[in-house]
Design a protein around this motif. Sequence first.
Motif, PDB file in Angstrom:
ATOM      1  N   LYS A  85       0.819  -1.221   0.000  1.00 16.69           N
ATOM      2  CA  LYS A  85       0.000   0.000   0.000  1.00 16.69           C
ATOM      3  C   LYS A  85       0.845   1.261   0.000  1.00 16.69           C
ATOM      4  CE  LYS A  85      -0.896  -0.234   4.959  1.00 16.69           C
ATOM      5  NZ  LYS A  85      -1.932  -0.386   5.959  1.00 16.69           N
ATOM      6  N   ASP A  86       2.122   1.165   0.396  1.00 18.78           N
ATOM      7  CA  ASP A  86       3.022   2.325   0.335  1.00 18.78           C
ATOM      8  C   ASP A  86       3.746   2.416  -1.012  1.00 18.78           C
ATOM      9  OD1 ASP A  86       4.953   0.345   0.427  1.00 18.78           O
ATOM     10  OD2 ASP A  86       5.791   0.939   2.356  1.00 18.78           O
ATOM     11  N   ALA A  87       3.287   1.641  -2.000  1.00 17.12           N
ATOM     12  CA  ALA A  87       3.769   1.646  -3.390  1.00 17.12           C
ATOM     13  C   ALA A  87       5.049   0.847  -3.604  1.00 17.12           C
ATOM     14  CB  ALA A  87       3.937   3.067  -3.929  1.00 17.12           C
ATOM     15  N   ARG A  88       5.626   0.228  -2.573  1.00 15.21           N
ATOM     16  CA  ARG A  88       6.780  -0.652  -2.798  1.00 15.21           C
ATOM     17  C   ARG A  88       6.303  -1.867  -3.579  1.00 15.21           C
ATOM     18  NH1 ARG A  88       8.523  -3.087   1.984  1.00 15.21           N
ATOM     19  NH2 ARG A  88       6.508  -2.524   2.835  1.00 15.21           N
ATOM     20  N   ARG A  89       7.144  -2.348  -4.474  1.00 15.04           N
ATOM     21  CA  ARG A  89       6.812  -3.525  -5.280  1.00 15.04           C
ATOM     22  C   ARG A  89       7.918  -4.549  -5.177  1.00 15.04           C
ATOM     23  NH1 ARG A  89       3.036  -2.895  -9.887  1.00 15.04           N
ATOM     24  NH2 ARG A  89       1.939  -0.952  -9.543  1.00 15.04           N
ATOM     25  N   SER A  90       7.531  -5.824  -5.250  1.00 15.00           N
ATOM     26  CA  SER A  90       8.528  -6.892  -5.292  1.00 15.00           C
ATOM     27  C   SER A  90       7.999  -8.015  -6.172  1.00 15.00           C
ATOM     28  CB  SER A  90       8.861  -7.395  -3.887  1.00 15.00           C
ATOM     29  OG  SER A  90       7.692  -7.847  -3.242  1.00 15.00           O
ATOM     30  N   ILE A  91       8.922  -8.696  -6.807  1.00 14.64           N
ATOM     31  CA  ILE A  91       8.599  -9.786  -7.713  1.00 14.64           C
ATOM     32  C   ILE A  91       8.912 -11.105  -7.016  1.00 14.64           C
ATOM     33  CG2 ILE A  91       9.128 -10.863  -9.935  1.00 14.64           C
ATOM     34  CD1 ILE A  91       7.826  -8.146 -10.265  1.00 14.64           C
ATOM     35  N   LEU A  92       8.000 -12.037  -7.112  1.00 13.59           N
ATOM     36  CA  LEU A  92       8.193 -13.376  -6.559  1.00 13.59           C
ATOM     37  C   LEU A  92       8.181 -14.359  -7.719  1.00 13.59           C
ATOM     38  CD1 LEU A  92       5.571 -13.051  -3.705  1.00 13.59           C
ATOM     39  CD2 LEU A  92       8.015 -12.633  -3.547  1.00 13.59           C
ATOM     40  N   LEU A  93       9.231 -15.145  -7.848  1.00 11.25           N
ATOM     41  CA  LEU A  93       9.315 -16.085  -8.954  1.00 11.25           C
ATOM     42  C   LEU A  93       9.075 -17.526  -8.544  1.00 11.25           C
ATOM     43  CD1 LEU A  93      12.397 -14.635 -10.847  1.00 11.25           C
ATOM     44  CD2 LEU A  93       9.984 -14.395 -11.431  1.00 11.25           C
ATOM     45  N   GLU A  95       8.817 -19.890  -4.618  1.00  6.28           N
ATOM     46  CA  GLU A  95       8.002 -19.994  -3.417  1.00  6.28           C
ATOM     47  C   GLU A  95       8.265 -18.830  -2.486  1.00  6.28           C
ATOM     48  OE1 GLU A  95       7.957 -23.679  -1.337  1.00  6.28           O
ATOM     49  OE2 GLU A  95       8.404 -24.775  -3.152  1.00  6.28           O
ATOM     50  N   SER A  96       7.222 -18.310  -1.908  1.00  6.58           N
ATOM     51  CA  SER A  96       7.349 -17.252  -0.917  1.00  6.58           C
ATOM     52  C   SER A  96       6.170 -17.327   0.030  1.00  6.58           C
ATOM     53  CB  SER A  96       7.369 -15.876  -1.577  1.00  6.58           C
ATOM     54  OG  SER A  96       8.481 -15.736  -2.411  1.00  6.58           O
ATOM     55  N   GLU A  97       6.420 -17.013   1.265  1.00  8.72           N
ATOM     56  CA  GLU A  97       5.355 -16.867   2.239  1.00  8.72           C
ATOM     57  C   GLU A  97       5.463 -15.459   2.772  1.00  8.72           C
ATOM     58  OE1 GLU A  97       5.386 -19.991   5.118  1.00  8.72           O
ATOM     59  OE2 GLU A  97       5.357 -21.537   3.576  1.00  8.72           O
ATOM     60  N   LEU A  98       4.377 -14.728   2.775  1.00  2.98           N
ATOM     61  CA  LEU A  98       4.467 -13.345   3.188  1.00  2.98           C
ATOM     62  C   LEU A  98       3.180 -12.862   3.840  1.00  2.98           C
ATOM     63  CD1 LEU A  98       3.955 -10.931   0.241  1.00  2.98           C
ATOM     64  CD2 LEU A  98       3.806 -13.369  -0.108  1.00  2.98           C
ATOM     65  N   PRO A  99       3.328 -11.978   4.815  1.00  5.52           N
ATOM     66  CA  PRO A  99       2.148 -11.328   5.368  1.00  5.52           C
ATOM     67  C   PRO A  99       1.717 -10.202   4.439  1.00  5.52           C
ATOM     68  CG  PRO A  99       4.107 -10.606   6.533  1.00  5.52           C
ATOM     69  CD  PRO A  99       4.547 -11.633   5.530  1.00  5.52           C
ATOM     70  N   MET A 100       0.421 -10.006   4.342  1.00  2.00           N
ATOM     71  CA  MET A 100      -0.109  -8.912   3.529  1.00  2.00           C
ATOM     72  C   MET A 100      -1.059  -8.100   4.385  1.00  2.00           C
ATOM     73  SD  MET A 100      -0.562 -10.606  -0.219  1.00  2.00           S
ATOM     74  CE  MET A 100      -0.607  -8.997  -0.992  1.00  2.00           C
ATOM     75  N   ALA A 101      -0.949  -6.787   4.258  1.00  2.00           N
ATOM     76  CA  ALA A 101      -1.778  -5.868   5.026  1.00  2.00           C
ATOM     77  C   ALA A 101      -2.953  -5.400   4.180  1.00  2.00           C
ATOM     78  CB  ALA A 101      -0.939  -4.671   5.466  1.00  2.00           C
ATOM     79  N   ALA A 102      -3.949  -4.889   4.848  1.00  2.88           N
ATOM     80  CA  ALA A 102      -5.077  -4.284   4.132  1.00  2.88           C
ATOM     81  C   ALA A 102      -4.536  -3.185   3.220  1.00  2.88           C
ATOM     82  CB  ALA A 102      -6.086  -3.715   5.117  1.00  2.88           C
ATOM     83  N   GLY A 103      -4.977  -3.185   1.989  1.00  2.00           N
ATOM     84  CA  GLY A 103      -4.514  -2.208   1.011  1.00  2.00           C
ATOM     85  C   GLY A 103      -3.399  -2.705   0.114  1.00  2.00           C
TER      86      GLY A 103
END
Length: 150
Positions: A85-93, A95-103
Amino acid sequence: MLHGDNRDIPIEVQEALYPVQIESYACVPIRRVPAGIGAELGTIKSYLVYQPVYRTIRFRTLWLPSLGLFGGQSATPGWVEVERKDARRSILLKESELPMAAGDRLHVFAGGGGGYGASETRNRNAVQADLDSGLITEEHAMGTRMALGG
């Protein structure tokens, strides 16, 4: 999510089961390929997360491209992009496990199909149609015209 080795779960089911809204789902050009052989189409599905979630992404084969046949190029492999939501971007190719926030948003790009046949075997009218529709550039069309002998 659609990425080649899974069923495509209907949008309504995904939105009913998970705290996400599917903002878009479309077939789009995902790469302009060289030598005038046209744009490669793939699907993109974009999710908006509206509650905090812990997302597990396991696309083991997503990064393997579909192979071309009889001189056609291999496809662009798929990938996943996380847009915070703060406009940072990342590419996952892989396996990844990640927390995601609202937005936060998740964009899933399914790779296209491999090409069939070498560019020099394309019909001139097909090359011109790709050029007219914006699927290839004039440079790509010229490369194909030279390969076609004109």
